[in-house]
Scaffold this motif. Structure first.
Motif, PDB file in Angstrom:
ATOM      1  N   GLU A 131     -16.628 -37.176  29.428  1.00  0.00           N
ATOM      2  CA  GLU A 131     -15.840 -37.259  28.193  1.00  0.00           C
ATOM      3  C   GLU A 131     -14.496 -36.555  28.315  1.00  0.00           C
ATOM      4  O   GLU A 131     -13.619 -36.741  27.459  1.00  0.00           O
ATOM      5  CB  GLU A 131     -16.630 -36.686  27.005  1.00  0.00           C
ATOM      6  CG  GLU A 131     -16.873 -35.185  27.062  1.00  0.00           C
ATOM      7  CD  GLU A 131     -18.112 -34.821  27.876  1.00  0.00           C
ATOM      8  OE1 GLU A 131     -18.595 -33.679  27.727  1.00  0.00           O
ATOM      9  OE2 GLU A 131     -18.601 -35.674  28.647  1.00  0.00           O
ATOM     10  N   HIS A 132     -14.306 -35.768  29.369  1.00  0.00           N
ATOM     11  CA  HIS A 132     -13.057 -35.029  29.542  1.00  0.00           C
ATOM     12  C   HIS A 132     -12.141 -35.664  30.592  1.00  0.00           C
ATOM     13  O   HIS A 132     -10.991 -35.229  30.736  1.00  0.00           O
ATOM     14  CB  HIS A 132     -13.353 -33.585  29.956  1.00  0.00           C
ATOM     15  CG  HIS A 132     -14.202 -32.842  28.986  1.00  0.00           C
ATOM     16  ND1 HIS A 132     -13.805 -32.558  27.698  1.00  0.00           N
ATOM     17  CD2 HIS A 132     -15.461 -32.324  29.117  1.00  0.00           C
ATOM     18  CE1 HIS A 132     -14.766 -31.895  27.060  1.00  0.00           C
ATOM     19  NE2 HIS A 132     -15.769 -31.748  27.900  1.00  0.00           N
ATOM     20  N   GLU A 133     -12.629 -36.647  31.328  1.00  0.00           N
ATOM     21  CA  GLU A 133     -11.832 -37.245  32.388  1.00  0.00           C
ATOM     22  C   GLU A 133     -10.710 -38.116  31.809  1.00  0.00           C
ATOM     23  O   GLU A 133     -10.928 -38.888  30.886  1.00  0.00           O
ATOM     24  CB  GLU A 133     -12.708 -38.093  33.320  1.00  0.00           C
ATOM     25  CG  GLU A 133     -13.762 -37.304  34.069  1.00  0.00           C
ATOM     26  CD  GLU A 133     -13.176 -36.328  35.066  1.00  0.00           C
ATOM     27  OE1 GLU A 133     -12.027 -36.546  35.517  1.00  0.00           O
ATOM     28  OE2 GLU A 133     -13.870 -35.338  35.396  1.00  0.00           O
ATOM     29  N   ASP A 134      -9.538 -37.977  32.363  1.00  0.00           N
ATOM     30  CA  ASP A 134      -8.371 -38.752  31.942  1.00  0.00           C
ATOM     31  C   ASP A 134      -8.055 -39.759  33.042  1.00  0.00           C
ATOM     32  O   ASP A 134      -7.655 -39.383  34.146  1.00  0.00           O
ATOM     33  CB  ASP A 134      -7.182 -37.816  31.725  1.00  0.00           C
ATOM     34  CG  ASP A 134      -5.935 -38.550  31.250  1.00  0.00           C
ATOM     35  OD1 ASP A 134      -5.973 -39.790  31.153  1.00  0.00           O
ATOM     36  OD2 ASP A 134      -4.925 -37.876  30.979  1.00  0.00           O
ATOM     37  N   SER A 136      -5.774 -42.166  32.864  1.00  0.00           N
ATOM     38  CA  SER A 136      -4.466 -42.745  32.611  1.00  0.00           C
ATOM     39  C   SER A 136      -3.513 -42.438  33.763  1.00  0.00           C
ATOM     40  O   SER A 136      -3.877 -41.847  34.785  1.00  0.00           O
ATOM     41  CB  SER A 136      -3.891 -42.191  31.305  1.00  0.00           C
ATOM     42  OG  SER A 136      -3.532 -40.823  31.479  1.00  0.00           O
ATOM     43  N   GLN A 138      -1.499 -40.180  33.834  1.00  0.00           N
ATOM     44  CA  GLN A 138      -1.390 -38.737  33.995  1.00  0.00           C
ATOM     45  C   GLN A 138      -2.189 -38.264  35.200  1.00  0.00           C
ATOM     46  O   GLN A 138      -1.807 -37.299  35.873  1.00  0.00           O
ATOM     47  CB  GLN A 138      -1.876 -38.024  32.723  1.00  0.00           C
ATOM     48  CG  GLN A 138      -1.724 -36.515  32.757  1.00  0.00           C
ATOM     49  CD  GLN A 138      -0.298 -36.069  33.020  1.00  0.00           C
ATOM     50  OE1 GLN A 138       0.655 -36.674  32.546  1.00  0.00           O
ATOM     51  NE2 GLN A 138      -0.140 -34.992  33.785  1.00  0.00           N
ATOM     52  N   ARG A 139      -3.293 -38.952  35.489  1.00  0.00           N
ATOM     53  CA  ARG A 139      -4.095 -38.601  36.663  1.00  0.00           C
ATOM     54  C   ARG A 139      -3.280 -38.826  37.941  1.00  0.00           C
ATOM     55  O   ARG A 139      -3.336 -38.024  38.879  1.00  0.00           O
ATOM     56  CB  ARG A 139      -5.372 -39.435  36.676  1.00  0.00           C
ATOM     57  CG  ARG A 139      -6.488 -38.917  37.577  1.00  0.00           C
ATOM     58  CD  ARG A 139      -7.702 -39.841  37.482  1.00  0.00           C
ATOM     59  NE  ARG A 139      -8.889 -39.278  38.105  1.00  0.00           N
ATOM     60  CZ  ARG A 139      -9.784 -38.524  37.497  1.00  0.00           C
ATOM     61  NH1 ARG A 139      -9.603 -38.194  36.220  1.00  0.00           N
ATOM     62  NH2 ARG A 139     -10.853 -38.072  38.131  1.00  0.00           N
TER      63      ARG A 139
END
Length: 339
Positions: A131-134, A136, A138-139
């Motif tokens: 649930e905290h992985e991004d 987008s 931004q990664r």
């Protein structure tokens, strides 16, 4: 833009690196032999696909580390590594290590987005942090910062007998300029350009403004360059499945024809909710292929290519295709081997 009077500058190829589950070592060895053959034939670059939970290369960085010790000149790339499966800092360490081992020949291709079959793999991949992985851009921005040598921690120095750095080690200064984004949509092309990356455009695009593959690919390339600091000089590599038959046996020609015919129906219209459009595989003599490529709106925008080898062929087939590309098709496109 290569025409009959302006030569193709950079010739590469892409392989999936298939293997038999019962004997994976043999398949990986064959992939390394294909890369070695590519260097012998004078190809500028060899690229490997990234396949998770399939019978293809799941760890291209490891495979390219091995390839770097069996070659001397050929550029080595990934097309592409899906960043949703990776920790950007750890990947940056691996990429820099292989770049150092290869003498500055690594060309990492990256894409963003949630892992394929996310709902099925997330419990194994991110059991405590899904649930905290991004997933987008931004990664990817984090990976770019790490590769470029920006600080990842506020502390460095000596602790006991150990010395610590505040940036990823090893640092390979030229690696950042050889990072590629594998993009098939306008937003991706724009982002890659704005962030100074190179662009890999393949045989799959998103039908956003048109349903003509070549027109879409041309639009992606022009959008990328319009937003890149280097403008028209920004690097783009085109990837299509191109199968020359100059030295093919009758059995091989029949096999190749059947392969193309099976795959052609999906090229007639956008596929699925994402409206993905697939390029038609190009099959024929090098003279015929050169004529088709010179007429292709996407090809006319680039002076670098990485032609994709079909997924399911045998080693002898790949050797014939690569040899014909290097000795017959490449010269018709104006290419000359650098080594």
């Amino acid at each position: 833009m290569p025409t009959e009077s302006q030569p193709l500058r950079h010739l590469g190829f892409l392989t999936i690196g298939s293997f038999d589950e019962a004997d994976p070592g043999a398949g990986h060895e064959t992939t390394l032999q294909i890369i070695e053959l590519g260097e012998q034939l004078g190809f500028d670059s060899a690229w490997v696909r990234h396949r998770h939970l399939q019978f293809g290369i799941s760890s291209p960085v490891a495979v390219l580390a091995a390839a770097s010790q069996r070659t001397r000149h050929i550029q080595l790339g990934t097309a592409v590594t899906p960043l949703g499966w990776e920790n950007p800092l750890r990947l940056a360490e691996d990429l820099a290590t292989v770049d150092v081992l290869s003498g500055g020949r690594l060309n990492p291709g990256i894409s963003v987005g949630a892992p394929r079959a996310h709902d099925d793999v997330t419990a194994a991949l991110y059991p405590d942090s899904a649930e905290h992985e991004d997933f987008s851009y931004q990664r990817l921005a984090r990976l770019l910062a790490h590769v470029r040598g920006e600080a990842v921690t506020g502390w460095s120095g000596t602790e006991g007998f150990e010395e610590f750095s505040d940036r990823v080690q090893p640092h390979s200064p030229g690696l950042a300029s050889r990072l590629w984004y594998g993009g098939g949509r306008l937003g991706s092309a724009r982002w890659a350009g704005e962030h100074g990356m190179n662009l890999l455009t393949s045989s799959v695009v998103k039908a956003e403004e048109s349903e003509d593959f070549a027109e879409i690919q041309r639009s992606l390339i022009r959008t990328f360059r319009a937003h890149h600091p280097d403008g028209e000089r920004a690097r783009v590599s085109q990837g299509l499945v191109v199968i020359p038959t100059d030295s093919a046996t009758p059995r091989q020609r029949a096999k190749y024809t059947a392969y193309v015919e099976r795959r052609t129906p999906r090229t007639t219209a956008p596929q699925g909710p994402a409206r993905l459009l697939f390029a038609r595989d190009l099959l024929g003599t090098s003279e015929q292929l050169a004529e088709q490529l010179h007429a292709h709106a996407g090809f006319r925008e680039v002076d670098e290519v990485a032609f994709a080898l079909p997924f399911t062929f045998d080693h002898d087939d790949y050797a014939q295709i690569l040899t014909d590309i290097a000795t017959e098709l490449g010269p018709r496109l104006g290419w000359k081997p650098a080594h």
